[in-house]
Scaffold this motif. Structure first.
Motif, PDB file in Angstrom:
ATOM      1  N   ASP A 238       0.818  -1.219   0.000  1.00 47.71           N
ATOM      2  CA  ASP A 238       0.000   0.000   0.000  1.00 47.71           C
ATOM      3  C   ASP A 238       0.850   1.267   0.000  1.00 47.71           C
ATOM      4  OD1 ASP A 238      -2.365  -1.332  -0.030  1.00 47.71           O
ATOM      5  OD2 ASP A 238      -2.750  -1.206   2.113  1.00 47.71           O
ATOM      6  N   GLY A 239       2.159   1.107  -0.005  1.00 50.72           N
ATOM      7  CA  GLY A 239       3.047   2.268  -0.046  1.00 50.72           C
ATOM      8  C   GLY A 239       3.067   3.055   1.259  1.00 50.72           C
ATOM      9  N   THR A 240       2.977   2.354   2.384  1.00 47.68           N
ATOM     10  CA  THR A 240       2.934   3.019   3.687  1.00 47.68           C
ATOM     11  C   THR A 240       4.342   3.349   4.166  1.00 47.68           C
ATOM     12  OG1 THR A 240       1.133   1.477   4.103  1.00 47.68           O
ATOM     13  CG2 THR A 240       1.782   2.890   5.934  1.00 47.68           C
ATOM     14  N   LYS A 241       4.543   4.577   4.595  1.00 48.97           N
ATOM     15  CA  LYS A 241       5.866   4.998   5.080  1.00 48.97           C
ATOM     16  C   LYS A 241       6.122   4.393   6.469  1.00 48.97           C
ATOM     17  CE  LYS A 241       6.982   8.784   2.254  1.00 48.97           C
ATOM     18  NZ  LYS A 241       5.887   8.781   1.303  1.00 48.97           N
TER      19      LYS A 241
ATOM     20  N   ALA B  85      -5.059 -10.362   4.999  1.00 45.57           N
ATOM     21  CA  ALA B  85      -4.194  -9.307   5.539  1.00 45.57           C
ATOM     22  C   ALA B  85      -4.935  -7.989   5.739  1.00 45.57           C
ATOM     23  CB  ALA B  85      -2.967  -9.108   4.645  1.00 45.57           C
ATOM     24  N   LEU B  86      -6.154  -8.078   6.271  1.00 46.65           N
ATOM     25  CA  LEU B  86      -6.903  -6.842   6.574  1.00 46.65           C
ATOM     26  C   LEU B  86      -6.418  -6.298   7.910  1.00 46.65           C
ATOM     27  CD1 LEU B  86     -10.501  -7.987   5.585  1.00 46.65           C
ATOM     28  CD2 LEU B  86      -8.830  -6.768   4.196  1.00 46.65           C
ATOM     29  N   TYR B  87      -6.407  -4.989   8.053  1.00 50.41           N
ATOM     30  CA  TYR B  87      -5.996  -4.379   9.322  1.00 50.41           C
ATOM     31  C   TYR B  87      -7.155  -4.552  10.314  1.00 50.41           C
ATOM     32  CZ  TYR B  87      -2.847  -2.313   5.920  1.00 50.41           C
ATOM     33  OH  TYR B  87      -1.956  -2.154   4.890  1.00 50.41           O
ATOM     34  N   PRO B  88      -6.973  -5.380  11.341  1.00 50.46           N
ATOM     35  CA  PRO B  88      -8.122  -5.752  12.178  1.00 50.46           C
ATOM     36  C   PRO B  88      -8.707  -4.610  12.996  1.00 50.46           C
ATOM     37  CG  PRO B  88      -6.060  -6.622  13.087  1.00 50.46           C
ATOM     38  CD  PRO B  88      -5.722  -6.028  11.775  1.00 50.46           C
ATOM     39  N   HIS B  89      -7.887  -3.556  13.230  1.00 49.57           N
ATOM     40  CA  HIS B  89      -8.370  -2.462  14.084  1.00 49.57           C
ATOM     41  C   HIS B  89      -9.042  -1.360  13.275  1.00 49.57           C
ATOM     42  CE1 HIS B  89      -4.407  -1.652  12.547  1.00 49.57           C
ATOM     43  NE2 HIS B  89      -4.516  -0.387  12.849  1.00 49.57           N
ATOM     44  N   MET B  90      -9.060  -1.522  11.947  1.00 51.02           N
ATOM     45  CA  MET B  90      -9.670  -0.482  11.107  1.00 51.02           C
ATOM     46  C   MET B  90     -10.998  -1.001  10.543  1.00 51.02           C
ATOM     47  SD  MET B  90      -6.560   0.924   8.791  1.00 51.02           S
ATOM     48  CE  MET B  90      -4.903   1.098   9.432  1.00 51.02           C
ATOM     49  N   SER B  91     -11.914  -0.054  10.294  1.00 48.24           N
ATOM     50  CA  SER B  91     -13.181  -0.436   9.682  1.00 48.24           C
ATOM     51  C   SER B  91     -12.931  -0.845   8.230  1.00 48.24           C
ATOM     52  CB  SER B  91     -14.147   0.752   9.728  1.00 48.24           C
ATOM     53  OG  SER B  91     -13.632   1.781   8.900  1.00 48.24           O
ATOM     54  N   VAL B  92     -13.948  -1.424   7.621  1.00 42.91           N
ATOM     55  CA  VAL B  92     -13.844  -1.804   6.205  1.00 42.91           C
ATOM     56  C   VAL B  92     -13.495  -0.574   5.366  1.00 42.91           C
ATOM     57  CG1 VAL B  92     -15.213  -2.592   4.227  1.00 42.91           C
ATOM     58  CG2 VAL B  92     -15.372  -3.787   6.418  1.00 42.91           C
ATOM     59  N   TYR B  93     -14.158   0.539   5.691  1.00 43.85           N
ATOM     60  CA  TYR B  93     -13.907   1.780   4.943  1.00 43.85           C
ATOM     61  C   TYR B  93     -12.427   2.166   5.047  1.00 43.85           C
ATOM     62  CZ  TYR B  93     -14.347   6.592   3.298  1.00 43.85           C
ATOM     63  OH  TYR B  93     -14.191   7.747   2.582  1.00 43.85           O
ATOM     64  N   ARG B  94     -11.910   2.159   6.289  1.00 46.87           N
ATOM     65  CA  ARG B  94     -10.506   2.573   6.511  1.00 46.87           C
ATOM     66  C   ARG B  94      -9.540   1.603   5.824  1.00 46.87           C
ATOM     67  NH1 ARG B  94      -9.994   6.989   6.795  1.00 46.87           N
ATOM     68  NH2 ARG B  94     -11.340   8.182   8.118  1.00 46.87           N
ATOM     69  N   ASN B  95      -9.892   0.316   5.868  1.00 47.06           N
ATOM     70  CA  ASN B  95      -9.038  -0.680   5.211  1.00 47.06           C
ATOM     71  C   ASN B  95      -8.915  -0.371   3.721  1.00 47.06           C
ATOM     72  OD1 ASN B  95      -7.870  -3.321   6.400  1.00 47.06           O
ATOM     73  ND2 ASN B  95      -9.695  -2.926   7.633  1.00 47.06           N
ATOM     74  N   ILE B  96     -10.066  -0.062   3.111  1.00 40.91           N
ATOM     75  CA  ILE B  96     -10.045   0.181   1.662  1.00 40.91           C
ATOM     76  C   ILE B  96      -9.380   1.524   1.365  1.00 40.91           C
ATOM     77  CG2 ILE B  96     -11.493   0.419  -0.404  1.00 40.91           C
ATOM     78  CD1 ILE B  96     -13.515  -1.446   0.902  1.00 40.91           C
ATOM     79  N   PHE B  98      -7.058   3.035   3.110  1.00 46.00           N
ATOM     80  CA  PHE B  98      -5.716   3.216   3.690  1.00 46.00           C
ATOM     81  C   PHE B  98      -4.654   3.556   2.634  1.00 46.00           C
ATOM     82  CE2 PHE B  98      -1.782   1.585   5.766  1.00 46.00           C
ATOM     83  CZ  PHE B  98      -1.796   2.445   6.854  1.00 46.00           C
ATOM     84  N   ALA B  99      -4.634   2.785   1.562  1.00 49.08           N
ATOM     85  CA  ALA B  99      -3.612   3.021   0.527  1.00 49.08           C
ATOM     86  C   ALA B  99      -3.825   4.380  -0.141  1.00 49.08           C
ATOM     87  CB  ALA B  99      -3.660   1.921  -0.517  1.00 49.08           C
ATOM     88  N   ARG B 146      -9.668  -3.468  -1.507  1.00 47.24           N
ATOM     89  CA  ARG B 146      -8.463  -2.712  -1.172  1.00 47.24           C
ATOM     90  C   ARG B 146      -7.504  -2.683  -2.363  1.00 47.24           C
ATOM     91  NH1 ARG B 146      -5.382  -4.596   4.164  1.00 47.24           N
ATOM     92  NH2 ARG B 146      -4.665  -6.207   2.762  1.00 47.24           N
ATOM     93  N   ALA B 147      -7.525  -3.765  -3.152  1.00 42.02           N
ATOM     94  CA  ALA B 147      -6.675  -3.797  -4.343  1.00 42.02           C
ATOM     95  C   ALA B 147      -7.286  -2.972  -5.478  1.00 42.02           C
ATOM     96  CB  ALA B 147      -6.466  -5.240  -4.780  1.00 42.02           C
ATOM     97  N   VAL B 148      -8.582  -3.163  -5.679  1.00 40.58           N
ATOM     98  CA  VAL B 148      -9.265  -2.510  -6.810  1.00 40.58           C
ATOM     99  C   VAL B 148      -9.180  -0.994  -6.713  1.00 40.58           C
ATOM    100  CG1 VAL B 148     -11.559  -2.084  -7.798  1.00 40.58           C
ATOM    101  CG2 VAL B 148     -10.860  -4.418  -7.233  1.00 40.58           C
ATOM    102  N   VAL B 149      -9.367  -0.481  -5.500  1.00 37.14           N
ATOM    103  CA  VAL B 149      -9.501   0.959  -5.292  1.00 37.14           C
ATOM    104  C   VAL B 149      -8.222   1.712  -5.698  1.00 37.14           C
ATOM    105  CG1 VAL B 149      -8.680   1.130  -2.909  1.00 37.14           C
ATOM    106  CG2 VAL B 149     -10.616   2.480  -3.623  1.00 37.14           C
ATOM    107  N   ARG B 150      -7.113   1.001  -5.708  1.00 38.09           N
ATOM    108  CA  ARG B 150      -5.835   1.664  -6.022  1.00 38.09           C
ATOM    109  C   ARG B 150      -5.615   1.798  -7.522  1.00 38.09           C
ATOM    110  NH1 ARG B 150      -1.233  -1.422  -3.527  1.00 38.09           N
ATOM    111  NH2 ARG B 150      -0.115   0.102  -4.784  1.00 38.09           N
TER     112      ARG B 150
END
Lengths: 337, 355
Positions: A238-241, B85-96, B98-99, B146-150
Motif C-alpha cells: 500500500d506504499g505506507t511509510k 491481511a486486513l488491518y483488524p483495528h480499522m473499519s472496512v472503509y478505513r481498510n479500503i 488506507f492506501a 483494497r486492491a481494486v480501489v488503487r
C-alpha cells in the motif's frame, strides 16, 4: 498395548519409575477413598483447595486483617490484645494537611513527601520504562544480527535480585565509583550523585528501568510477534511509510499489550522500595523517600515504633494497589475477550 | 493496466534454489494463473513480482520498465493475500481507504473511490464494520476492494480462495471472473487448485521445482500437455500412465509382458514409451474388441458419473470415468478400450511425442 502409539516422552508402563509412581500413588488410594466417602464427590473439590486456601488465609488474608486492626489501635505494643482501640485517628493524622501539594504543611510530612516522591518516581519511571521497553522490543523484533544474544542480554538484569542491582549501581555511582573514575579520567569533575536530589531521583529511576526493562520488553516483543507479518507486507504494497506503519498499524495492534505493561509498571513503581532504599537510602534528606520506605521506617526503623500509623499508611497504599490491580485485571480480561 | 515480462528470474534462499531461469510474458489485460504442487515456487514467484522478495538473478519489466530493484510500493501493483491481511483495528472503509490516504489523495476522491469499490463488491452495508465482524467471503471482498480501489497496474492474488469453504469458493471464483471481465486488468493468480486455474485463466503457467513446465491456455494444457508432469498435474482424477516398450509389431508391451496395447504407427521398435490416457477416455469395451481387462478395486459413485479404480494384468493402476450411475462392482473384470485419438505418448525423457 504397543508402545509405538505412546507419546515419545511417556514413561513405559512396566518400567521401574512407572511402578514406583504407581506404588506411591497407590498409598493414597485408601485415605482418598475414605475422605471421598466422608465428604462426597462435590466436597472433594474443597478438600483439594483446602491446603491452598489455608496457606493463603494464613499468609495473606490474616495479615491484612491484623494490619487493618493494627491501624485502628494505638500504643507501641506489638500484640493487638495490648493495644487500645483509637478508631480512625491514624488515618486522620495521615490525612491532616494544610495543602496536599505541600508535604511540609502536613502533620505526617514524611508520609506526604513519600507520596510526592512515589508519584514523581512513578511518572518518570513509567515514561522511561515503557518508552525504552517499546523501542528495545521494536529493535529486537527486527531481523538483526545476534538478535537472540541481545534478547538474552536485555532480559538478564531481570534475573538479578533488586538488592544486588542496587549494590552494583551504588559501586558505579558513589563518590569514588566507576562512573566518577571515568569522568575524572576524561578530565571532568566528580559528580556527587547521591548528594544532589535531582541526580539521586534520576539514578533511582534509571536503575529501576535498567533492572526491569527486560521483562516489559519481553511482553511487548510477544505482542509484536503476534502481529501477522502479512499485515506489514500489505502495508508495504500500500506504499505506507515506516513512521505511518508504526503509528497506524504497529502501535494500535500493540495497544492491549502496551496497556498491560503500563499498568504493571504503575503497580510495581508504587510498590518500589528495596532498590531505591539500598541505592540512596531515601536521601539526600528525603529526596528519594518512597511511601513503602516511610511505612518500613515508621514501623521498624524509628526509635518509637509506630505500628498503628504504619499499618494505616499500608492500608491506604494497599487500596491504591488494589484499584490498580482491578484495572489491570479488567484490561487483561477485556483483551482476552 | 500493464503487461509484465520476466527474464531469467532466479531466487535462492541460502543454498536452496527456489526459482530457476523463469521467462514469461504476460500481456496487458491477461488473467494468468500459476499452478503447481506445494513448494514449486509459485508463491515465491508472485512475491518476487510484487517486490516483497528480491530476485537473485534476472529482470522484471512492468509496462516495459525495469522494476527489478524497485521497492514493492514503487511498482504500482496490488496484492490480495491468502490470509486477506486486513488491518483488524480499522473499519472496512478505513481498510479500503488506507492506501489512498498514503497516496495523499483529496478526501472527496478517496470517499468516491471507496464507495465505488464497495458498490461493485457489495460491501456498502459493511463499511463501518471491523473485519472481525465479517464472514470469510466478505473479508475476501474487502481484500479485493483494497486492491481494486488503487487502480493498480497489475493485480496479484496469492491463493485468495483457499480459506473459504467449497460453496463460497465457487461463488467467489465466479465473482473474480466477473471482476476481470468488468475492469479488464492484468491479473496474476496463484493457486494449487486446478479447477480455479482452468476456470479463471486465460493462460496457465505450470511450475515444478522452481521451473516453468508449460505455459498455455487451459485447454492446451489439458489436451496437449508438454510432458509427463503437466499431463499428470492437470486433470482430476489424474491421467493414467502405462509404461512399456514398442514391439516389432508396433504395439506397446509392459515390462512384464502381461499387457499389450495398440499404438499409433511410427514408433521405433524397442523405444521406451509412456502411454497416457485420461480417465474419461478409457471406455468399457462393450461389444468391441477390448484393449485390456481392468480388475475393479474401488467404485466411487458420484450420482452424475462414477469413477472406477482398478489394475491391469501387470499391476498398473488405472482410473476410468463412466457416465453410468453404477457401471461395475468391486472385483469385476471389465473389458476396456482406449479412445485412439486421445492417447498421449511420452518418450523416455518424459517429453510429449507429437504426431
Amino acid at each position: 498395548m504397543s508402545q509405538t502409539g505412546s507419546p515419545p516422552r511417556a514413561i513405559p508402563r512396566d518400567s521401574l519409575a512407572s511402578r514406583l509412581i504407581q506404588g506411591i500413588a497407590g498409598l493414597a488410594d485408601r485415605p482418598m477413598a475414605w475422605i471421598q466417602h466422608a465428604v462426597g464427590g462435590r466436597g472433594m473439590a474443597y478438600v483439594f483447595l483446602g491446603p491452598n486456601i489455608l496457606f493463603f488465609g494464613l499468609f495473606v488474608f490474616l495479615p491484612i486483617g491484623i494490619n487493618m486492626a493494627m491501624s485502628l489501635t494505638g500504643g507501641t505494643n506489638l500484640f493487638l490484645s495490648e493495644r487500645p482501640f483509637i478508631g480512625g485517628d491514624h488515618y486522620r493524622s495521615l490525612m491532616q494537611c494544610g495543602s496536599y501539594l505541600d508535604p511540609a504543611s502536613c502533620r505526617e510530612d514524611h508520609f506526604w513527601k513519600g507520596v510526592s516522591n512515589t508519584l514523581k518516581f512513578t511518572l518518570f519511571q513509567m515514561v522511561a520504562m515503557v518508552g525504552t521497553a517499546l523501542v528495545t522490543a521494536l529493535v529486537l523484533n527486527r531481523k538483526i544480527r545476534g538478535r537472540g544474544f541481545f534478547r538474552a542480554v536485555y532480559f538478564f538484569p531481570v534475573l538479578l535480585s533488586p538488592v544486588v542491582v542496587a549494590l552494583i549501581w551504588k559501586w558505579i555511582l558513589q563518590r569514588d565509583g566507576l562512573l566518577n573514575g571515568a569522568i575524572t579520567l576524561a578530565g571532568g569533575e566528580k559528580i556527587l550523585f547521591f548528594v544532589e536530589p535531582g541526580w539521586a531521583m534520576f539514578w533511582a529511576v534509571f536503575v529501576s528501568v535498567w533492572a526491569h526493562m527486560g521483562f516489559y520488553t519481553l511482553i511487548l516483543l510477544a505482542g509484536l510477534q503476534a502481529i501477522p507479518a502479512d499485515l506489514y507486507e500489505a502495508a508495504e504494497m500500500d506504499g505506507t511509510k515506516p513512521m505511518r506503519v508504526l503509528t497506524r498499524i504497529t502501535l494500535p495492534l500493540l495497544w492491549p499489550n502496551l496497556v498491560v505493561v503500563l499498568v504493571l509498571v504503575l503497580i510495581k513503581a508504587v510498590q518500589t522500595f528495596d532498590e531505591v532504599f539500598v541505592l540512596t537510602g531515601g536521601g539526600p534528606g528525603t529526596a528519594t523517600l518512597m511511601v513503602v520506605q516511610y511505612i518500613y521506617e515508621t514501623a521498624f526503623a524509628n526509635q518509637v515504633q509506630n505500628f498503628g500509623l504504619a499499618a494505616a499508611a499500608s492500608m491506604l497504599l494497599g487500596s491504591v494497589l488494589f484499584a490498580l490491580t482491578m484495572l489491570q485485571l479488567w484490561i487483561a480480561r477485556r483483551k482476552a475477550a | 493496466m500493464a503487461g509484465l515480462v520476466l527474464k531469467g528470474i532466479g531466487k535462492s534462499f541460502g543454498p536452496v534454489e527456489v526459482l530457476r531461469g523463469i521467462d514469461l510474458d504476460v500481456a496487458d489485460g491477461e488473467f494468468v494463473v500459476f499452478v503447481g504442487p506445494s513448494g514449486c515456487g509459485k508463491s515465491t514467484l508472485l512475491r518476487v513480482i510484487a517486490g516483497l522478495e528480491e530476485v537473485t538473478s534476472g529482470t522484471i519489466l512492468i509496462d516495459g520498465q525495469d522494476v527489478t530493484t524497485e521497492r514493492a510500493a514503487e511498482r504500482g501493483l496490488a496484492m490480495v493475500f491468502q490470509s486477506y491481511a486486513l488491518y483488524p483495528h480499522m473499519s472496512v472503509y478505513r481498510n479500503i481507504a488506507f492506501a489512498l490516504e498514503n497516496m495523499r489523495l483529496p478526501p472527496a476522491e478517496i470517499e468516491a473511490r471507496v464507495r465505488r469499490a464497495a458498490t461493485m463488491l457489495r460491501l456498502t452495508d459493511y463499511l463501518d464494520r471491523k473485519p472481525g465482524a465479517l464472514s470469510g467471503g466478505q473479508r475476501q471482498r474487502v481484500a479485493i476492494g483494497r486492491a481494486v480501489v488503487r487502480d493498480p497496474k497489475i493485480f496479484l492474488f496469492d491463493e485468495p480462495l483457499s480459506n473459504l469453504d467449497a460453496e463460497l469458493r465457487v461463488a467467489t471464483r465466479k465473482e473474480l471472473a466477473g471482476l476481470h471481465a468488468e475492469i479488464g486488468g492484468t491479473m496474476i493468480y496463484v493457486t494449487h487448485d486446478q479447477v480455479e486455474a482452468m476456470t479463471l485463466a486465460n493462460r496457465i503457467v505450470v511450475l515444478n521445482k522452481g521451473r516453468i513446465e508449460q505455459v498455455g491456455t487451459p485447454l492446451e494444457l489439458y489436451n496437449r500437455p508438454a510432458n509427463l508432469f503437466v499431463a499428470g498435474f492437470i486433470g482430476s482424477p489424474r491421467m493414467n500412465f502405462i509404461r512399456g516398450q514398442v514391439t516389432p509389431e508396433g504395439r506397446l508391451v509392459t515390462p512384464d509382458g502381461k499387457v499389450t496395447l495398440p499404438l499409433p504407427a511410427g514408433h521405433a521398435p524397442g523405444a521406451e514409451i509412456t502411454l497416457g490416457i485420461r480417465p474419461e477416455h478409457v471406455l468399457p469395451a462393450g461389444g468391441e474388441a477390448p484393449d485390456a481387462i481392468l480388475t475393479v478395486d474401488l467404485v466411487e459413485k458420484l450420482g452424475s458419473e462414477a469413477y472406477l479404480y482398478g489394475t491391469l494384468a501387470d499391476g498398473t493402476a488405472l482410473t476410468l470415468r463412466s457416465p453410468l450411475e453404477d457401471p461395475a462392482r468391486r472385483g469385476d473384470s471389465l473389458p476396456i478400450r482406449f479412445e485412439r485419438q486421445r492417447l498421449h505418448l511420452f518418450d523416455a525423457a518424459g517429453l510429449a511425442i507429437r504426431p
